[in-house]
Design a protein around this motif. Sequence first.
Motif, PDB file in Angstrom:
ATOM      1  N   SER A  92       1.962  -8.992  -6.068  1.00 44.05           N
ATOM      2  CA  SER A  92       1.049  -9.792  -5.233  1.00 44.05           C
ATOM      3  C   SER A  92       1.599 -10.007  -3.827  1.00 44.05           C
ATOM      4  CB  SER A  92       0.740 -11.130  -5.901  1.00 44.05           C
ATOM      5  OG  SER A  92       1.930 -11.861  -6.105  1.00 44.05           O
ATOM      6  N   ARG A  93       2.904 -10.209  -3.693  1.00 41.48           N
ATOM      7  CA  ARG A  93       3.507 -10.436  -2.375  1.00 41.48           C
ATOM      8  C   ARG A  93       3.419  -9.181  -1.506  1.00 41.48           C
ATOM      9  NH1 ARG A  93       8.729 -11.696  -3.735  1.00 41.48           N
ATOM     10  NH2 ARG A  93       8.067 -13.781  -4.237  1.00 41.48           N
ATOM     11  N   VAL A  94       3.767  -8.039  -2.082  1.00 43.13           N
ATOM     12  CA  VAL A  94       3.713  -6.770  -1.347  1.00 43.13           C
ATOM     13  C   VAL A  94       2.265  -6.426  -0.998  1.00 43.13           C
ATOM     14  CG1 VAL A  94       4.084  -4.275  -1.575  1.00 43.13           C
ATOM     15  CG2 VAL A  94       5.868  -5.861  -2.291  1.00 43.13           C
ATOM     16  N   ALA A  95       1.369  -6.557  -1.958  1.00 41.93           N
ATOM     17  CA  ALA A  95      -0.047  -6.247  -1.722  1.00 41.93           C
ATOM     18  C   ALA A  95      -0.616  -7.136  -0.616  1.00 41.93           C
ATOM     19  CB  ALA A  95      -0.846  -6.416  -3.012  1.00 41.93           C
ATOM     20  N   GLN A  96      -0.251  -8.414  -0.625  1.00 42.03           N
ATOM     21  CA  GLN A  96      -0.738  -9.328   0.402  1.00 42.03           C
ATOM     22  C   GLN A  96      -0.248  -8.890   1.784  1.00 42.03           C
ATOM     23  OE1 GLN A  96       0.679 -13.361  -0.022  1.00 42.03           O
ATOM     24  NE2 GLN A  96      -0.850 -14.165   1.389  1.00 42.03           N
ATOM     25  N   THR A  97       1.013  -8.476   1.884  1.00 41.59           N
ATOM     26  CA  THR A  97       1.570  -8.013   3.160  1.00 41.59           C
ATOM     27  C   THR A  97       0.842  -6.765   3.647  1.00 41.59           C
ATOM     28  OG1 THR A  97       3.733  -8.914   2.562  1.00 41.59           O
ATOM     29  CG2 THR A  97       3.686  -7.273   4.322  1.00 41.59           C
ATOM     30  N   ILE A  98       0.610  -5.819   2.729  1.00 41.34           N
ATOM     31  CA  ILE A  98      -0.079  -4.571   3.090  1.00 41.34           C
ATOM     32  C   ILE A  98      -1.516  -4.861   3.526  1.00 41.34           C
ATOM     33  CG2 ILE A  98      -0.998  -2.413   2.129  1.00 41.34           C
ATOM     34  CD1 ILE A  98       1.638  -2.221   0.499  1.00 41.34           C
ATOM     35  N   LYS A  99      -2.198  -5.724   2.799  1.00 45.31           N
ATOM     36  CA  LYS A  99      -3.584  -6.054   3.143  1.00 45.31           C
ATOM     37  C   LYS A  99      -3.677  -6.848   4.448  1.00 45.31           C
ATOM     38  CE  LYS A  99      -5.244  -6.021  -1.610  1.00 45.31           C
ATOM     39  NZ  LYS A  99      -5.651  -6.853  -2.754  1.00 45.31           N
ATOM     40  N   LEU A 100      -2.672  -7.684   4.704  1.00 43.91           N
ATOM     41  CA  LEU A 100      -2.656  -8.498   5.913  1.00 43.91           C
ATOM     42  C   LEU A 100      -2.697  -7.626   7.171  1.00 43.91           C
ATOM     43  CD1 LEU A 100      -2.364 -11.476   6.878  1.00 43.91           C
ATOM     44  CD2 LEU A 100       0.082 -11.037   7.042  1.00 43.91           C
ATOM     45  N   VAL A 101      -2.028  -6.479   7.127  1.00 45.59           N
ATOM     46  CA  VAL A 101      -2.017  -5.573   8.284  1.00 45.59           C
ATOM     47  C   VAL A 101      -3.054  -4.450   8.123  1.00 45.59           C
ATOM     48  CG1 VAL A 101       0.341  -6.079   8.995  1.00 45.59           C
ATOM     49  CG2 VAL A 101      -0.064  -4.273   7.325  1.00 45.59           C
ATOM     50  N   ARG A 102      -3.956  -4.654   7.179  1.00 47.85           N
ATOM     51  CA  ARG A 102      -5.092  -3.751   6.946  1.00 47.85           C
ATOM     52  C   ARG A 102      -4.684  -2.307   6.668  1.00 47.85           C
ATOM     53  NH1 ARG A 102      -8.299  -6.778  11.512  1.00 47.85           N
ATOM     54  NH2 ARG A 102      -9.222  -8.383  10.224  1.00 47.85           N
ATOM     55  N   LEU A 103      -3.662  -2.138   5.820  1.00 47.04           N
ATOM     56  CA  LEU A 103      -3.205  -0.799   5.449  1.00 47.04           C
ATOM     57  C   LEU A 103      -3.524  -0.454   3.995  1.00 47.04           C
ATOM     58  CD1 LEU A 103       0.274  -0.643   7.228  1.00 47.04           C
ATOM     59  CD2 LEU A 103      -1.791   0.635   7.815  1.00 47.04           C
ATOM     60  N   GLY A 104      -4.270  -1.310   3.305  1.00 49.45           N
ATOM     61  CA  GLY A 104      -4.577  -1.086   1.894  1.00 49.45           C
ATOM     62  C   GLY A 104      -5.230   0.253   1.616  1.00 49.45           C
ATOM     63  N   ASP A 105      -6.286   0.582   2.362  1.00 49.05           N
ATOM     64  CA  ASP A 105      -6.977   1.860   2.154  1.00 49.05           C
ATOM     65  C   ASP A 105      -6.122   3.035   2.615  1.00 49.05           C
ATOM     66  OD1 ASP A 105      -9.171   0.581   1.086  1.00 49.05           O
ATOM     67  OD2 ASP A 105     -10.279   0.543   2.981  1.00 49.05           O
ATOM     68  N   PHE A 106      -5.443   2.874   3.739  1.00 54.36           N
ATOM     69  CA  PHE A 106      -4.608   3.935   4.302  1.00 54.36           C
ATOM     70  C   PHE A 106      -3.484   4.330   3.343  1.00 54.36           C
ATOM     71  CE2 PHE A 106      -1.142   5.404   7.149  1.00 54.36           C
ATOM     72  CZ  PHE A 106      -1.810   6.437   7.788  1.00 54.36           C
ATOM     73  N   LEU A 107      -2.938   3.338   2.622  1.00 59.63           N
ATOM     74  CA  LEU A 107      -1.841   3.596   1.684  1.00 59.63           C
ATOM     75  C   LEU A 107      -2.334   3.771   0.246  1.00 59.63           C
ATOM     76  CD1 LEU A 107       0.769   1.022   3.059  1.00 59.63           C
ATOM     77  CD2 LEU A 107       0.681   3.489   3.461  1.00 59.63           C
ATOM     78  N   HIS A 108      -3.655   3.774   0.060  1.00 58.18           N
ATOM     79  CA  HIS A 108      -4.250   3.940  -1.276  1.00 58.18           C
ATOM     80  C   HIS A 108      -3.647   2.918  -2.245  1.00 58.18           C
ATOM     81  CE1 HIS A 108      -5.769   7.611   0.500  1.00 58.18           C
ATOM     82  NE2 HIS A 108      -4.529   7.970   0.772  1.00 58.18           N
ATOM     83  N   LEU A 109      -3.632   1.656  -1.823  1.00 62.07           N
ATOM     84  CA  LEU A 109      -3.026   0.569  -2.587  1.00 62.07           C
ATOM     85  C   LEU A 109      -3.780   0.329  -3.886  1.00 62.07           C
ATOM     86  CD1 LEU A 109      -0.893  -1.738  -2.613  1.00 62.07           C
ATOM     87  CD2 LEU A 109      -2.621  -3.166  -1.497  1.00 62.07           C
ATOM     88  N   LYS A 110      -3.050   0.293  -4.985  1.00 64.18           N
ATOM     89  CA  LYS A 110      -3.613   0.031  -6.310  1.00 64.18           C
ATOM     90  C   LYS A 110      -2.847  -1.119  -6.960  1.00 64.18           C
ATOM     91  CE  LYS A 110      -6.345   3.474  -5.761  1.00 64.18           C
ATOM     92  NZ  LYS A 110      -7.589   3.162  -5.115  1.00 64.18           N
TER      93      LYS A 110
END
Length: 122
Positions: A92-110
């Motif tokens: 959750s902490r890592v995902a929140q950081t990635i989403k905060l900088v709007r990289l979720g789709d770019f990094l294919h976050l699952k």
Amino acid sequence: MIEDFQKLTVSLRGNIEVKTNIIVFTFKGQLDAFSEKQFKTFITNTLKNDPQPFVIDLSKIDFLDSSGLGALVQTSKECKKLKIGFSVVGNSRVAQTIKLVRLGDFLHLKATVEDALIYLKN
């Protein structure tokens, strides 16, 4: 499969496992300015001779800073250039950081390794 995590730096450990032709890199500790070079080298050296789809499992990462995010972005760009599929999994902490900088789709976050494996198989 490597049973124990390899010590990459004082604060970062890495492990490799292959699941149905997809490599799963699992890291634990901190992905930051002190460990991002070893993180990238660990992945690059593994894929150098046999590029194939992979998952970067960061669910055991305690801390991710902007250098760690930069390493993930560079990895993503390399994958795009080499046409290799990849996905990132985070707690959750890592995902929140990635989403905060709007990289979720770019990094294919699952959310889970299983979700990432399904994504890469399709």
